[in-house]
Design a protein around this motif. Sequence first.
Motif, short mmCIF file in Angstrom:
data_model
loop_
_atom_site.label_atom_id
_atom_site.label_comp_id
_atom_site.label_asym_id
_atom_site.label_seq_id
_atom_site.Cartn_x
_atom_site.Cartn_y
_atom_site.Cartn_z
N GLY A 32 0.81 -1.22 0.00
CA GLY A 32 0.00 0.00 0.00
C GLY A 32 0.84 1.27 0.00
O GLY A 32 2.04 1.24 -0.26
N HIS A 33 0.16 2.39 0.30
CA HIS A 33 0.81 3.70 0.33
C HIS A 33 1.66 3.86 1.58
O HIS A 33 1.25 3.47 2.67
N ILE A 34 2.82 4.50 1.42
CA ILE A 34 3.66 4.88 2.55
C ILE A 34 3.75 6.40 2.52
O ILE A 34 4.30 6.98 1.58
N LYS A 49 10.89 14.49 -8.81
CA LYS A 49 11.81 14.17 -9.90
C LYS A 49 12.69 12.96 -9.58
O LYS A 49 12.87 12.07 -10.40
N SER A 50 13.24 12.93 -8.36
CA SER A 50 14.25 11.93 -8.01
C SER A 50 13.70 10.68 -7.35
O SER A 50 14.35 9.63 -7.35
N GLY A 51 12.54 10.77 -6.73
CA GLY A 51 11.98 9.63 -6.01
C GLY A 51 12.47 9.59 -4.56
O GLY A 51 13.15 10.48 -4.10
N PHE A 52 12.10 8.52 -3.87
CA PHE A 52 12.41 8.36 -2.44
C PHE A 52 13.13 7.03 -2.28
O PHE A 52 12.64 5.99 -2.69
N GLU A 53 14.31 7.06 -1.65
CA GLU A 53 15.12 5.86 -1.49
C GLU A 53 14.89 5.21 -0.14
O GLU A 53 14.93 5.85 0.90
N VAL A 54 14.66 3.89 -0.19
CA VAL A 54 14.49 3.09 1.03
C VAL A 54 15.35 1.84 0.85
O VAL A 54 15.12 1.05 -0.07
N GLN A 55 16.35 1.68 1.69
CA GLN A 55 17.25 0.53 1.68
C GLN A 55 17.78 0.23 0.27
O GLN A 55 17.77 -0.91 -0.19
N GLY A 56 18.23 1.28 -0.41
CA GLY A 56 18.83 1.13 -1.72
C GLY A 56 17.86 1.05 -2.89
O GLY A 56 18.27 1.05 -4.05
N GLU A 57 16.57 0.99 -2.62
CA GLU A 57 15.56 0.94 -3.68
C GLU A 57 14.90 2.31 -3.79
O GLU A 57 14.53 2.92 -2.79
N ILE A 58 14.76 2.80 -5.03
CA ILE A 58 14.15 4.12 -5.26
C ILE A 58 12.71 3.93 -5.71
O ILE A 58 12.43 3.19 -6.66
N PHE A 59 11.81 4.59 -4.99
CA PHE A 59 10.38 4.53 -5.29
C PHE A 59 9.93 5.83 -5.93
O PHE A 59 10.37 6.91 -5.56
N GLU A 60 8.99 5.72 -6.89
CA GLU A 60 8.37 6.90 -7.48
C GLU A 60 7.47 7.55 -6.44
O GLU A 60 6.71 6.86 -5.76
N VAL A 61 7.56 8.86 -6.34
CA VAL A 61 6.79 9.61 -5.34
C VAL A 61 5.60 10.29 -6.00
O VAL A 61 5.71 10.83 -7.10
N HIS A 62 4.46 10.26 -5.31
CA HIS A 62 3.24 10.92 -5.77
C HIS A 62 2.86 11.97 -4.72
O HIS A 62 2.80 11.67 -3.53
N CYS A 63 2.64 13.21 -5.18
CA CYS A 63 2.31 14.30 -4.26
C CYS A 63 0.99 14.93 -4.67
O CYS A 63 0.69 15.07 -5.86
N HIS A 64 0.22 15.36 -3.68
CA HIS A 64 -1.09 15.96 -3.90
C HIS A 64 -1.20 17.26 -3.11
O HIS A 64 -0.90 17.28 -1.92
N ASP A 65 -1.62 18.32 -3.79
CA ASP A 65 -1.82 19.60 -3.13
C ASP A 65 -2.88 19.49 -2.06
O ASP A 65 -3.75 18.64 -2.12
N HIS A 66 -2.78 20.39 -1.08
CA HIS A 66 -3.82 20.46 -0.05
C HIS A 66 -4.22 21.88 0.16
O HIS A 66 -3.75 22.78 -0.41
#
Length: 66
Positions: A32-34, A49-66
């Motif tokens: 699921g979502h983190i 642009k760069s993503g989020f790194e967790v234990q050497g793995e880069i995840f695509e990041v999704h952002c939503h305005d509030h």
Amino acid sequence: MKNKLIFSVLLMSIALSSCKKCAECHYDTNNGHIEIGEYCGDDLKEIEKSGFEVQGEIFEVHCHDH
């Protein structure tokens, strides 16, 4: 009266130009979502642009305005 109008326009332009775009961000896993929190301005652009790194793995990041 004219001075008040000029002052109001100037004040409004300063206030609006100092606003930073912020958004809540997350990345997706098989479980699921983190949520990774709120990012603003240049940090927001960079994380999307760069993503989020967790234990050497880069995840695509999704952002939503509030």
